[in-house]
Write a protein that holds these residues in place. Sequence first.
Motif, short mmCIF file in Angstrom:
data_model
loop_
_atom_site.label_atom_id
_atom_site.label_comp_id
_atom_site.label_asym_id
_atom_site.label_seq_id
_atom_site.Cartn_x
_atom_site.Cartn_y
_atom_site.Cartn_z
N SER A 150 0.37 10.85 -10.06
CA SER A 150 -0.30 11.28 -8.82
C SER A 150 0.72 11.40 -7.70
O SER A 150 1.61 10.57 -7.54
N VAL A 152 1.16 12.20 -3.49
CA VAL A 152 0.56 12.30 -2.16
C VAL A 152 1.61 12.87 -1.21
O VAL A 152 2.72 12.32 -1.10
N LYS A 168 -0.85 3.10 -3.41
CA LYS A 168 -1.36 3.04 -4.78
C LYS A 168 -0.94 4.24 -5.64
O LYS A 168 -1.11 4.21 -6.85
N SER A 169 -0.43 5.29 -5.02
CA SER A 169 -0.07 6.48 -5.77
C SER A 169 1.28 6.31 -6.45
O SER A 169 2.08 5.44 -6.09
N ASP A 170 1.54 7.16 -7.46
CA ASP A 170 2.79 7.09 -8.21
C ASP A 170 3.98 7.61 -7.41
O ASP A 170 5.09 7.09 -7.52
N TYR A 172 5.21 9.54 -3.53
CA TYR A 172 4.93 9.99 -2.17
C TYR A 172 5.99 11.01 -1.78
O TYR A 172 7.19 10.79 -1.97
#
Length: 197
Positions: A150, A152, A168-170, A172
């Motif tokens: 993921s 963001v 929480k994302s993989d 950024y």
Amino acid sequence: MIKYVRSMLFIPILLVAAACSTSDNTMSGSASSTSAASSSENSKLDKDARAALQQLLSTNPKATEINDKAVAILVFPDILKAGLIVGAQGGNGVLLSRDGKTLGYYNATALSYGLQAGAQSFGESLFFMSDSALAYLYKSDGWSVGVGPSVVVMDAGTAKSMTTTTLKSDIYAFIFDQKGLMAGLGLQGQKITRLNR
């Protein structure tokens, strides 16, 4: 008008460069001169990537917070984008470990369609927050952003609502140092491929 014409002439060049940049350099010639050229290119890319990352961290506190927790950072110091109905973008970057070691060199390319005209350049940094996300990059034979880990994109609105406890994302992503008049920057359709050098 002259600038516009130059931008439009640049599009085919960018398309060809993006297509060729991921292929192996197997042309005839001296292996030693090719190696020396690659070493020089890598050295310059390393320097540019580290300077671009430092610029981002010095001007964006949120990037600094995320950097402190990242396992690796993929930095593209200069991605070029140009388009007239069909757009293309491309650039090379460096994967850096948490302690600043060079882990590899990568190329980012993308094609887009729609109402667009002009040219621009920008920097891009992808902060990998987990070993599993980094492993996915390593094993991918060309990673298409949007598939797999993921991602963001940290724009001004997202950054305001994000804290270090909500990471929480993989991955950024930060897009920065934009030059040019084109709008709608994003990672949609971007493909990232390891360079064999």
